[in-house]
Design an enzyme around this catalytic site. Structure first.
Site, PDB file in Angstrom:
ATOM      1  N   TYR A   1       1.146  -0.917  -0.287  1.00 46.78           N
ATOM      2  CA  TYR A   1      -0.124  -0.113   0.305  1.00 46.78           C
ATOM      3  C   TYR A   1       1.152   1.293   0.092  1.00 46.78           C
ATOM      4  CZ  TYR A   1      -4.577  -2.399   0.955  1.00 46.78           C
ATOM      5  OH  TYR A   1      -5.457  -2.808   0.679  1.00 46.78           O
TER       6      TYR A   1
ATOM      7  N   LYS B   1       3.442 -15.702   3.109  1.00 42.85           N
ATOM      8  CA  LYS B   1       3.646 -15.853   1.636  1.00 42.85           C
ATOM      9  C   LYS B   1       5.282 -16.647   2.497  1.00 42.85           C
ATOM     10  CE  LYS B   1       2.057 -17.941  -1.680  1.00 42.85           C
ATOM     11  NZ  LYS B   1       1.248 -19.461  -2.134  1.00 42.85           N
TER      12      LYS B   1
ATOM     13  N   ASP C   1      -2.453 -18.411   1.007  1.00 43.42           N
ATOM     14  CA  ASP C   1      -3.607 -19.249   0.537  1.00 43.42           C
ATOM     15  C   ASP C   1      -3.935 -20.387   0.945  1.00 43.42           C
ATOM     16  OD1 ASP C   1      -1.245 -20.470   0.241  1.00 43.42           O
ATOM     17  OD2 ASP C   1      -0.709 -21.542  -1.272  1.00 43.42           O
TER      18      ASP C   1
ATOM     19  N   ASP D   1      -6.179  -6.952   3.742  1.00 44.98           N
ATOM     20  CA  ASP D   1      -7.281  -6.527   3.322  1.00 44.98           C
ATOM     21  C   ASP D   1      -7.705  -7.345   2.564  1.00 44.98           C
ATOM     22  OD1 ASP D   1      -9.014  -4.809   1.886  1.00 44.98           O
ATOM     23  OD2 ASP D   1      -7.579  -5.196   0.248  1.00 44.98           O
TER      24      ASP D   1
ATOM     25  N   ASP E   1     -12.384  -8.760   4.592  1.00 49.04           N
ATOM     26  CA  ASP E   1     -13.401  -9.246   3.010  1.00 49.04           C
ATOM     27  C   ASP E   1     -14.321 -10.310   4.013  1.00 49.04           C
ATOM     28  OD1 ASP E   1     -13.452  -6.196   2.851  1.00 49.04           O
ATOM     29  OD2 ASP E   1     -14.546  -6.916   1.064  1.00 49.04           O
TER      30      ASP E   1
HETATM   31  C1  IPM Z   1     -10.526  -1.560   3.740  1.00 47.90           C
HETATM   32  C2  IPM Z   1     -10.505  -1.321   2.667  1.00 47.90           C
HETATM   33  C3  IPM Z   1     -10.000  -0.056   2.253  1.00 47.90           C
HETATM   34  C4  IPM Z   1      -8.212  -1.007   2.324  1.00 47.90           C
HETATM   35  C5  IPM Z   1      -9.608   0.712   0.790  1.00 47.90           C
HETATM   36  C6  IPM Z   1     -11.012   1.584   0.532  1.00 47.90           C
HETATM   37  C7  IPM Z   1      -8.545   1.563   0.517  1.00 47.90           C
HETATM   38  O1  IPM Z   1     -10.948  -2.368   1.544  1.00 47.90           O
HETATM   39  O2  IPM Z   1     -10.436  -0.928   4.781  1.00 47.90           O
HETATM   40  O3  IPM Z   1     -10.478  -2.791   3.693  1.00 47.90           O
HETATM   41  O4  IPM Z   1      -8.106  -1.310   0.959  1.00 47.90           O
HETATM   42  O5  IPM Z   1      -7.769  -0.813   2.977  1.00 47.90           O
HETATM   43 MG    MG Z   2     -10.572  -3.804   2.476  1.00 46.39          MG
END
Ligand code: IPM
Ligand code: MG
Length: 353
Positions: free
Chosen positions: A142, A187, A219, A243, A247
């Site tokens: 990032y 990894k 993975d 990240d 999710d």
């Molecule tokens: C998160 C989001 C952010 C990230 C985006 C919106 C930049 O996906 O907080 O997980 O990638 O960190």
């Molecule tokens: Mg995210």
């Protein structure tokens, strides 16, 4: 206690859920005799439209003034499919993380018994799953060196020993308070940065003999999370892997609209829902405010105001039990409550408790 709170509603459904979070915060402060001052800041697409910067200096100063930031969401579809956009709402979020030194992102994955049927996983797999992902938030790809032209582009996944060590210590502090099981996700079979992670982790692990530390390739961890989510207690990983895995983790519970998070580090900590700005729902009063409200619980708990946090959690559970729910989690035939109505119900519950 006197609390100074920076409120950053942002974009999309952000302002609607923010209002519910603030109202719950105010109700809890009144109940427990705390005073609270709010200052509002602009960020994201809203701030780009107004001043051309997704995290303006003034908003940064409001964050520095505060004891904690209550953040909602940023993002707007007009930027999503335009790779040529010079400035994007998400840059505001990244700037906030970097400038406040928020290197530790704490994302709990919890399940709610009454919502198990909403999970994409079979109930017997997911029941009782309860883990925390600790994501490194200010390093890696990032923020590493980047290059981009029309033929070639790269992002650099750089980590230093010090960055790895400090996030591992946060992870161990959580593991010690929980089931004492830490999984380090990397990894290391392919990436040099991951090999440094594993080397540092193996050294630090010897300082925490009470915690069982194991190591897992990312993975494999992605697979394990859906095959056997109960395996995990605390997992720690770098920015990009975190990240993706969070999710994945967030949908296990049945609704992304339920999970809060905290980002902590050098300066003011930030509390925010895990979900995004859901622009399609903006203004429709249908977004679930619970993740934002639970992030207020995390905020209180951060300041060791444990009873305050517990009351919010109790109120949230009661609203679910009483079927006071936004459309995406309402039972068939049940009344559909709006963002505002769920928030108001929780505020009333807190006042009466
Ligand atoms: C998160 C989001 C952010 C990230 C985006 C919106 C930049 O996906 O907080 O997980 O990638 O960190
Ligand atoms: Mg995210």
């Amino acid at each position: 206690m006197n609390l100074k709170i920076a409120v950053l509603p942002g974009d999309g459904i952000g302002p609607e859920i923010s209002r519910q979070g603030v109202d719950v915060m105010t109700a809890v402060c009144e109940k427990f005799g705390h005073s609270v001052d709010y200052r509002y800041g602009i960020c994201g697409a809203d701030a780009i439209d107004k001043v051309g910067d997704p995290f303006p200096q003034e908003t940064y100063e409001t964050c520095l003034w505060a004891d904690a930031v209550l953040f909602s969401a940023v993002g707007d579809p007009k930027f999503d499919n335009n790779p040529n956009a010079k400035v994007r709402p998400e840059q505001g979020l990244l700037a906030m993380r970097k400038k406040l030194g928020l290197f530790a992102n704490i994302r709990p994955v919890e399940t709610f018994d009454c919502l198990i049927h909403k999970s994409p996983l079979r109930a017997e797999l997911v029941e009782g799953a309860d883990f925390i992902c600790i994501r490194e938030l200010t390093g890696g790809m990032y923020f590493g060196e980047k290059y981009e032209d029309n033929e070639r582009a790269y992002d650099t996944n750089a980590y230093t020993r010090a960055e790895i060590e400090r996030i591992l210590r946060v992870a161990y502090s959580y593991a010690l308070r929980r089931r004492k099981h830490l999984t380090v996700v990397d990894k290391a079979n392919v990436l040099a940065s991951s090999r440094l992670w594993r080397k540092v982790a193996q050294e630090i692990a010897t300082e925490y003999p009470d915690v069982t530390t194991d190591y897992m390739y990312v993975d494999n961890a992605a697979m394990r999370m859906i095959q056997e989510p109960r395996f995990f207690d605390v997992m720690v990983t770098e920015n990009t892997f975190g990240d993706i895995l969070t999710d994945e983790g967030s949908v296990i519970s049945g609704s992304m609209g339920l999970l809060p998070s905290a980002s902590t580090g050098e300066k003011t900590p930030v509390f925010e829902p895990i979900h995004g700005s859901w622009p399609q729902a903006k203004g429709l009063n249908i977004a679930n405010p619970l993740a934002q409200i639970l992030s207020v619980a995390m905020l209180f708990e951060y300041f060791d105001l444990i009873e305050e946090g517990a009351l919010i959690r109790k109120a949230v559970n009661a609203s679910l039990d009483e079927n006071v729910r936004t459309p995406e989690i309402q039972v068939e035939g049940g009344a559909k409550y709006g963002t505002k109505e769920v928030g108001e119900w929780i505020v009333e519950y807190i006042k009466k408790a």
